[in-house]
Design an enzyme around this catalytic site. Structure first.
Site, PDB file in Angstrom:
ATOM      1  CB  CYS A  21      -0.949   0.004   1.192  1.00  0.00           C
ATOM      2  SG  CYS A  21      -2.426  -1.026   0.964  1.00  0.00           S
ATOM      3  CG  HIS A  27      -4.849  -4.022   1.686  1.00  0.00           C
ATOM      4  ND1 HIS A  27      -3.486  -4.194   1.833  1.00  0.00           N
ATOM      5  CD2 HIS A  27      -5.424  -4.977   2.448  1.00  0.00           C
ATOM      6  CE1 HIS A  27      -3.265  -5.205   2.669  1.00  0.00           C
ATOM      7  NE2 HIS A  27      -4.434  -5.687   3.062  1.00  0.00           N
ATOM      8  CG  ASN A  56       3.402 -18.045  -2.581  1.00  0.00           C
ATOM      9  OD1 ASN A  56       3.368 -19.241  -2.887  1.00  0.00           O
ATOM     10  ND2 ASN A  56       4.483 -17.298  -2.764  1.00  0.00           N
ATOM     11  CG  HIS A  64      -1.325  -5.348  -1.199  1.00  0.00           C
ATOM     12  ND1 HIS A  64      -1.610  -4.026  -0.865  1.00  0.00           N
ATOM     13  CD2 HIS A  64      -1.630  -5.461  -2.515  1.00  0.00           C
ATOM     14  CE1 HIS A  64      -2.077  -3.391  -1.933  1.00  0.00           C
ATOM     15  NE2 HIS A  64      -2.081  -4.249  -2.960  1.00  0.00           N
ATOM     16  CG  HIS A 120       2.336 -10.462  -4.016  1.00  0.00           C
ATOM     17  ND1 HIS A 120       1.794 -10.393  -2.747  1.00  0.00           N
ATOM     18  CD2 HIS A 120       3.336 -11.379  -3.951  1.00  0.00           C
ATOM     19  CE1 HIS A 120       2.437 -11.239  -1.954  1.00  0.00           C
ATOM     20  NE2 HIS A 120       3.374 -11.854  -2.659  1.00  0.00           N
ATOM     21  CG  HIS A 154       5.713 -14.053  -7.069  1.00  0.00           C
ATOM     22  ND1 HIS A 154       6.871 -13.669  -6.423  1.00  0.00           N
ATOM     23  CD2 HIS A 154       4.786 -14.230  -6.101  1.00  0.00           C
ATOM     24  CE1 HIS A 154       6.639 -13.637  -5.102  1.00  0.00           C
ATOM     25  NE2 HIS A 154       5.393 -13.968  -4.887  1.00  0.00           N
TER      26      HIS A 154
HETATM   27  P1  5GP Z   1       5.109 -13.916  -1.105  1.00  0.00           P
HETATM   28  O1  5GP Z   1       5.909 -14.951  -0.386  1.00  0.00           O
HETATM   29  O2  5GP Z   1       4.223 -13.106  -0.186  1.00  0.00           O
HETATM   30  O3  5GP Z   1       4.359 -14.507  -2.274  1.00  0.00           O
HETATM   31  O4  5GP Z   1       6.147 -12.953  -1.776  1.00  0.00           O
HETATM   32  C1  5GP Z   1       6.527 -11.718  -1.267  1.00  0.00           C
HETATM   33  C2  5GP Z   1       7.572 -11.168  -2.218  1.00  0.00           C
HETATM   34  O5  5GP Z   1       7.694  -9.777  -1.988  1.00  0.00           O
HETATM   35  C3  5GP Z   1       8.960 -11.782  -2.034  1.00  0.00           C
HETATM   36  O6  5GP Z   1       9.389 -12.355  -3.270  1.00  0.00           O
HETATM   37  C4  5GP Z   1       9.821 -10.604  -1.587  1.00  0.00           C
HETATM   38  O7  5GP Z   1      11.126 -10.663  -2.119  1.00  0.00           O
HETATM   39  C5  5GP Z   1       9.048  -9.418  -2.101  1.00  0.00           C
HETATM   40  N1  5GP Z   1       9.206  -8.188  -1.316  1.00  0.00           N
HETATM   41  C6  5GP Z   1       9.136  -8.068   0.032  1.00  0.00           C
HETATM   42  N2  5GP Z   1       9.264  -6.775   0.403  1.00  0.00           N
HETATM   43  C7  5GP Z   1       9.403  -6.067  -0.731  1.00  0.00           C
HETATM   44  C8  5GP Z   1       9.577  -4.670  -1.006  1.00  0.00           C
HETATM   45  O8  5GP Z   1       9.623  -3.822  -0.113  1.00  0.00           O
HETATM   46  N3  5GP Z   1       9.686  -4.308  -2.293  1.00  0.00           N
HETATM   47  C9  5GP Z   1       9.638  -5.218  -3.308  1.00  0.00           C
HETATM   48  N4  5GP Z   1       9.775  -4.757  -4.557  1.00  0.00           N
HETATM   49  N5  5GP Z   1       9.479  -6.539  -3.103  1.00  0.00           N
HETATM   50  C10 5GP Z   1       9.344  -6.957  -1.824  1.00  0.00           C
HETATM   51 ZN    ZN Z   2      -1.873  -3.261   1.070  1.00  0.00          ZN
END
Ligand code: 5GP
Ligand code: ZN
Length: 110
Positions: free
Chosen positions: A7, A46, A85, A94, A96, A98
């Site tokens: 956010c 969000h 995930n 939040h 996302h 990949h």
């Molecule tokens: P999740 O495990 O929630 O699917 O993935 C979170 C992803 O967010 C991870 O790949 C991590 O490297 C990335 N990430 C965490 N904090 C930040 C940030 O502040 N900026 C960016 N660009 N990526 C982030």
């Molecule tokens: Zn958020």
């Protein structure tokens, strides 16, 4: 939402080079890339996880964004993965998507 790093990115509090942007979503590089291309696509709104996503306009924007980055990086023929995930498996609450590539041809799921 307070205490949400994504956010804060949406609000512009953390400067980012956006790879894709429209009225619904933003995309930027993952801070810890696992491949040459590792882009995160997030809704501007969000939404905690995929199971909380009901707006098909957001899904459509993410599809367009992913296809654009795939084309720009010439990933067709080189392999890519789209990973979400959810269900508590995510680290950042939040939503996302990949986009990771190149992953090679006939790559295993994980
Ligand atoms: P999740 O495990 O929630 O699917 O993935 C979170 C992803 O967010 C991870 O790949 C991590 O490297 C990335 N990430 C965490 N904090 C930040 C940030 O502040 N900026 C960016 N660009 N990526 C982030
Ligand atoms: Zn958020």
């Amino acid at each position: 939402m307070t205490d949400c790093i994504f956010c804060e990115i949406v609000k512009g509090d953390i400067p980012k080079d956006f790879r894709f942007k429209d009225e619904n979503v933003l995309a930027f590089d993952d801070i810890h890339p696992v491949a040459k291309v590792h882009v995160l696509f997030i809704p501007k709104e969000h939404i905690a996880a995929f199971e909380n996503l009901f707006d098909d306009a957001i899904l459509s924007s993410i599809r367009k964004g992913i296809q654009k980055i795939v084309e720009q990086n010439d990933l067709v023929g080189k392999g890519y993965k789209i990973i979400v995930n959810g269900g508590g498996g995510q680290v950042i609450n939040h939503l996302h998507f990949h986009l990771i590539g190149p992953t090679g041809l006939h790559a295993p799921v994980v």
